[in-house]
Structure formats: structure tokens, C-alpha cells
Design a protein around this motif. Structure first.
Motif, PDB file in Angstrom:
ATOM      1  N   LEU A 140       0.827  -1.199   0.000  1.00  0.00           N
ATOM      2  CA  LEU A 140       0.000   0.000   0.000  1.00  0.00           C
ATOM      3  C   LEU A 140       0.863   1.251   0.000  1.00  0.00           C
ATOM      4  O   LEU A 140       2.022   1.222   0.429  1.00  0.00           O
ATOM      5  CB  LEU A 140      -0.927  -0.004   1.216  1.00  0.00           C
ATOM      6  N   ALA A 141       0.295   2.355  -0.458  1.00  0.00           N
ATOM      7  CA  ALA A 141       1.021   3.625  -0.546  1.00  0.00           C
ATOM      8  C   ALA A 141       1.543   4.076   0.813  1.00  0.00           C
ATOM      9  O   ALA A 141       2.544   4.780   0.889  1.00  0.00           O
ATOM     10  CB  ALA A 141       0.120   4.701  -1.151  1.00  0.00           C
ATOM     11  N   SER A 142       0.909   3.645   1.889  1.00  0.00           N
ATOM     12  CA  SER A 142       1.326   4.016   3.238  1.00  0.00           C
ATOM     13  C   SER A 142       2.604   3.301   3.667  1.00  0.00           C
ATOM     14  O   SER A 142       3.179   3.626   4.697  1.00  0.00           O
ATOM     15  CB  SER A 142       0.216   3.661   4.231  1.00  0.00           C
ATOM     16  N   GLY A 143       3.030   2.295   2.890  1.00  0.00           N
ATOM     17  CA  GLY A 143       4.179   1.482   3.283  1.00  0.00           C
ATOM     18  C   GLY A 143       3.763   0.226   4.023  1.00  0.00           C
ATOM     19  O   GLY A 143       4.591  -0.627   4.318  1.00  0.00           O
ATOM     20  N   HIS A 144       2.467   0.099   4.310  1.00  0.00           N
ATOM     21  CA  HIS A 144       1.949  -1.094   4.970  1.00  0.00           C
ATOM     22  C   HIS A 144       1.543  -2.113   3.911  1.00  0.00           C
ATOM     23  O   HIS A 144       1.614  -1.840   2.716  1.00  0.00           O
ATOM     24  CB  HIS A 144       0.749  -0.723   5.857  1.00  0.00           C
ATOM     25  N   THR A 145       1.114  -3.280   4.371  1.00  0.00           N
ATOM     26  CA  THR A 145       0.710  -4.358   3.467  1.00  0.00           C
ATOM     27  C   THR A 145      -0.631  -4.926   3.912  1.00  0.00           C
ATOM     28  O   THR A 145      -1.047  -4.742   5.057  1.00  0.00           O
ATOM     29  CB  THR A 145       1.750  -5.486   3.448  1.00  0.00           C
ATOM     30  N   GLN A 146      -1.281  -5.630   2.982  1.00  0.00           N
ATOM     31  CA  GLN A 146      -2.533  -6.309   3.311  1.00  0.00           C
ATOM     32  C   GLN A 146      -2.692  -7.523   2.414  1.00  0.00           C
ATOM     33  O   GLN A 146      -2.495  -7.436   1.197  1.00  0.00           O
ATOM     34  CB  GLN A 146      -3.720  -5.378   3.124  1.00  0.00           C
ATOM     35  N   HIS A 147      -3.032  -8.668   3.015  1.00  0.00           N
ATOM     36  CA  HIS A 147      -3.310  -9.860   2.222  1.00  0.00           C
ATOM     37  C   HIS A 147      -4.549  -9.629   1.370  1.00  0.00           C
ATOM     38  O   HIS A 147      -5.511  -9.006   1.819  1.00  0.00           O
ATOM     39  CB  HIS A 147      -3.515 -11.075   3.129  1.00  0.00           C
ATOM     40  N   VAL A 148      -4.503 -10.142   0.146  1.00  0.00           N
ATOM     41  CA  VAL A 148      -5.647 -10.068  -0.771  1.00  0.00           C
ATOM     42  C   VAL A 148      -5.893 -11.469  -1.327  1.00  0.00           C
ATOM     43  O   VAL A 148      -5.675 -11.744  -2.490  1.00  0.00           O
ATOM     44  CB  VAL A 148      -5.430  -9.026  -1.901  1.00  0.00           C
ATOM     45  N   ARG A 149      -6.355 -12.338  -0.446  1.00  0.00           N
ATOM     46  CA  ARG A 149      -6.564 -13.742  -0.800  1.00  0.00           C
ATOM     47  C   ARG A 149      -7.860 -13.929  -1.597  1.00  0.00           C
ATOM     48  O   ARG A 149      -8.823 -13.206  -1.416  1.00  0.00           O
ATOM     49  CB  ARG A 149      -6.633 -14.579   0.463  1.00  0.00           C
ATOM     50  N   HIS A 150      -7.836 -14.966  -2.428  1.00  0.00           N
ATOM     51  CA  HIS A 150      -9.044 -15.432  -3.113  1.00  0.00           C
ATOM     52  C   HIS A 150      -9.387 -16.780  -2.489  1.00  0.00           C
ATOM     53  O   HIS A 150      -8.815 -17.809  -2.844  1.00  0.00           O
ATOM     54  CB  HIS A 150      -8.799 -15.567  -4.615  1.00  0.00           C
ATOM     55  N   THR A 151     -10.269 -16.752  -1.493  1.00  0.00           N
ATOM     56  CA  THR A 151     -10.656 -17.970  -0.786  1.00  0.00           C
ATOM     57  C   THR A 151     -12.178 -18.038  -0.672  1.00  0.00           C
ATOM     58  O   THR A 151     -12.736 -17.831   0.403  1.00  0.00           O
ATOM     59  CB  THR A 151     -10.012 -18.026   0.619  1.00  0.00           C
ATOM     60  N   PRO A 152     -12.864 -18.287  -1.807  1.00  0.00           N
ATOM     61  CA  PRO A 152     -14.334 -18.349  -1.774  1.00  0.00           C
ATOM     62  C   PRO A 152     -14.808 -19.402  -0.775  1.00  0.00           C
ATOM     63  O   PRO A 152     -14.130 -20.401  -0.577  1.00  0.00           O
ATOM     64  CB  PRO A 152     -14.702 -18.750  -3.191  1.00  0.00           C
ATOM     65  N   PRO A 153     -15.933 -19.201  -0.134  1.00  0.00           N
ATOM     66  CA  PRO A 153     -16.866 -18.087  -0.288  1.00  0.00           C
ATOM     67  C   PRO A 153     -16.562 -16.905   0.635  1.00  0.00           C
ATOM     68  O   PRO A 153     -17.255 -15.903   0.606  1.00  0.00           O
ATOM     69  CB  PRO A 153     -18.215 -18.708   0.091  1.00  0.00           C
ATOM     70  N   TRP A 154     -15.513 -16.999   1.444  1.00  0.00           N
ATOM     71  CA  TRP A 154     -15.215 -15.936   2.402  1.00  0.00           C
ATOM     72  C   TRP A 154     -14.647 -14.690   1.743  1.00  0.00           C
ATOM     73  O   TRP A 154     -14.995 -13.579   2.092  1.00  0.00           O
ATOM     74  CB  TRP A 154     -14.264 -16.445   3.496  1.00  0.00           C
ATOM     75  N   GLN A 155     -13.723 -14.858   0.848  1.00  0.00           N
ATOM     76  CA  GLN A 155     -13.111 -13.730   0.143  1.00  0.00           C
ATOM     77  C   GLN A 155     -13.117 -14.058  -1.343  1.00  0.00           C
ATOM     78  O   GLN A 155     -12.451 -15.000  -1.779  1.00  0.00           O
ATOM     79  CB  GLN A 155     -11.679 -13.490   0.630  1.00  0.00           C
TER      80      GLN A 155
END
Length: 65
Positions: free
Chosen positions: A20-35
Motif C-alpha cells: 500500500l502507498a502508506s508502506g503497509h501491506t494487506q493480504h488479498v486472498r481469493h478464498t471463496p466463499p469468504w473472500q
């Protein structure tokens, strides 16, 4: 706090993480049906999401203090 995605990488468990632009990170998983994020599974899909805004949980936590 919303932050723009500036890039992606795979973590040690082969899960996609957004830089992320802030320098932080975030998982972006594809785990249907939850994500449901099928776009993360292809290079083209990830490229299309550069600049997309995500909620940065770390920024939210910093701003609470």
C-alpha cells in the motif's frame, strides 16, 4: 484509512499481499466463499488493481492512538 495499492508480492505461504502507498501491506486472498477476489490469481488482474483503494488496518490503528 483508505490507501492505494502500489504493488503485489507472494508471501512465504504463497498468498498474495498488496503493498500500500502508506508502506503497509494487506493480504488479498481469493478464498471463496469468504473472500471472492479472482482478479488476484492473474498478473493482468493484479495490474488492473494498481491504484485501487483498500482499507489500511495498520493506518487505522496508528490513528486511534
Amino acid at each position: 484509512m483508505q490507501q492505494a495499492i502500489v504493488g503485489f508480492y507472494l508471501d512465504v505461504e504463497d498468498h498474495w499481499v498488496a503493498d500500500l502507498a502508506s508502506g503497509h501491506t494487506q493480504h488479498v486472498r481469493h478464498t471463496p466463499p469468504w473472500q471472492n477476489r479472482p482478479w488476484v490469481m492473474t498478473e493482468e488482474g493484479r495490474k488492473e488493481k494498481i491504484g485501487m483503494m483498500l482499507e489500511c488496518k495498520e493506518c487505522d490503528q496508528i490513528n486511534k492512538n
